[in-house]
Every structure is written in structure tokens, then in C-alpha cells.
Design an enzyme around this catalytic site. Structure first.
Site, PDB file in Angstrom:
ATOM      1  N   GLU A  47       0.835  -1.216   0.000  1.00  0.00           N
ATOM      2  CA  GLU A  47       0.000   0.000   0.000  1.00  0.00           C
ATOM      3  C   GLU A  47       0.865   1.260   0.000  1.00  0.00           C
ATOM      4  OE1 GLU A  47      -2.920  -0.477  -0.852  1.00  0.00           O
ATOM      5  OE2 GLU A  47      -2.954  -2.611  -0.370  1.00  0.00           O
TER       6      GLU A  47
ATOM      7  N   HIS B 140       1.845   2.165  -3.404  1.00  0.00           N
ATOM      8  CA  HIS B 140       0.791   2.873  -4.150  1.00  0.00           C
ATOM      9  C   HIS B 140       0.862   4.381  -3.900  1.00  0.00           C
ATOM     10  CE1 HIS B 140      -1.450  -0.234  -6.162  1.00  0.00           C
ATOM     11  NE2 HIS B 140      -1.668  -0.926  -5.059  1.00  0.00           N
TER      12      HIS B 140
HETATM   13 ZN   LIG Z   1      -2.189  -2.874  -5.040  1.00  0.00          ZN
END
Ligand SMILES: [Zn+2]
Length: 170
Positions: A136, A139
Site C-alpha cells: 500500500e 501505491h
Molecule cells: Zn495494489
């Protein structure tokens, strides 16, 4: 609570860096609730805001998914404070559905962030959850799990993605 549309890697928003969240207001709380629903619906371990088209420094992670007991937490402006060890394991992404690859990650991670009440929070995780946190966090940098693989392996995964998408259409 509506389930949000998860953007796939072809959408340029997946390459956008998250901008810091400055106000924790009703709209943000509502957004995280929708992100929880969307993560549960997609059977994901977590979701970053840019995956639903909003490039903020914001992720939700299901801390309970390994135990089959959902425990979704919101991390506002998260920062990795420690990384330790190394582990190779299979990884996927809700923005690259049905495509998996073996990715090297730190085994242990520590993160600090702000929660929805504006308090400082710290999380420690190992193995699968540490992987989910690192995924995450990538991202939020506009990165995807396949970025560090060789070109040939990444092209193979892209072809796999296209094939799966085609299958879905027919
Ligand atoms: Zn992802």
C-alpha cells in the site's frame, strides 16, 4: 455505503503520488467507510486512495484478514519508520486483478500514521501483513508491485492481465 470502482494499472492515477491529507472531516470519514466496503467486497488486504481515483496519502488495511476476522484500519499520511529482514512471497494487487508474482519484501515493518481522530498511531507487522503495508505504501508513491521485476517478467504479467480482461468481456 457504496462500493467504489477500483481503477486498474492502466489508469494514470495509479502513477500519481499521494498528496498529504490536511483535514480530517466528515467527507474523509465517509470516504474511508466506502474504502472499507470496497476492500471487503474485493477480498483485498488493503486499498490505497489512488486506487479509487483520489491521489491522497491515505490507505486502509485489513489487519484481521489473516485470522479471518476483519479489522480495518485507516492510515492517514503513513510513513515507514523501520524495515527489517527479507522475504520472497507471492503478491497480487486489486488494480492488476488475477495476476500474481513472487516479490521480495522486508519481513518486518513499522509504520506511523494519523488515525481518523487525529491521533498518532503506530503499527508493527510481520510476514503477510508487513507485505500488505509495504504494498500500500508503494501505491502512495505511484509504484506498482511489478516495477522492480525485469522487463520480460513484467511484460509477461501484462499479457496475462490483458488475457484475463479479455476473458471477462466474453
Ligand atoms: Zn495494489
Amino acid at each position: 455505503m457504496p462500493i467504489l470502482t477500483i481503477k486498474n494499472w492502466l489508469d494514470p492515477v495509479l502513477r500519481k503520488k499521494g498528496t498529504p491529507v490536511e483535514n480530517i472531516d466528515e467527507a474523509l470519514v465517509k470516504l474511508t467507510e466506502d474504502m472499507y466496503e470496497t476492500t471487503l467486497d474485493a477480498k483485498g488486504a488493503g486499498l490505497a486512495a489512488n486506487q479509487i481515483g483520489l491521489a491522497y496519502n491515505l490507505v486502509v488495511v485489513d489487519m484481521g484478514i489473516e485470522k479471518g476476522k476483519h479489522d480495518l484500519v485507516t492510515l492517514i499520511n503513513p510513513v515507514i519508520t523501520a524495515l527489517d529482514g527479507e522475504e520472497l512471497s507471492e503478491e497480487g494487487c486489486l488494480s492488476i486483478p488475477e495476476v500474481y508474482a513472487t516479490i521480495k519484501r522486508a519481513l518486518h515493518v513499522e509504520i506511523k500514521a494519523t488515525d481518523l481522530d487525529g491521533n498518532d498511531v503506530r503499527y508493527e507487522a510481520e510476514g503477510f501483513m508487513a507485505r500488505a503495508f509495504q504494498h500500500e505504501m508503494d501505491h502512495l508513491k505511484g509504484a506498482l508491485f511489478w516495477d522492480n521485476l525485469g522487463r520480460a517478467r513484467r511484460d509477461l504479467l501484462k499479457r496475462k492481465f490483458k488475457k484475463k480482461q479479455k476473458e471477462k468481456m466474453t
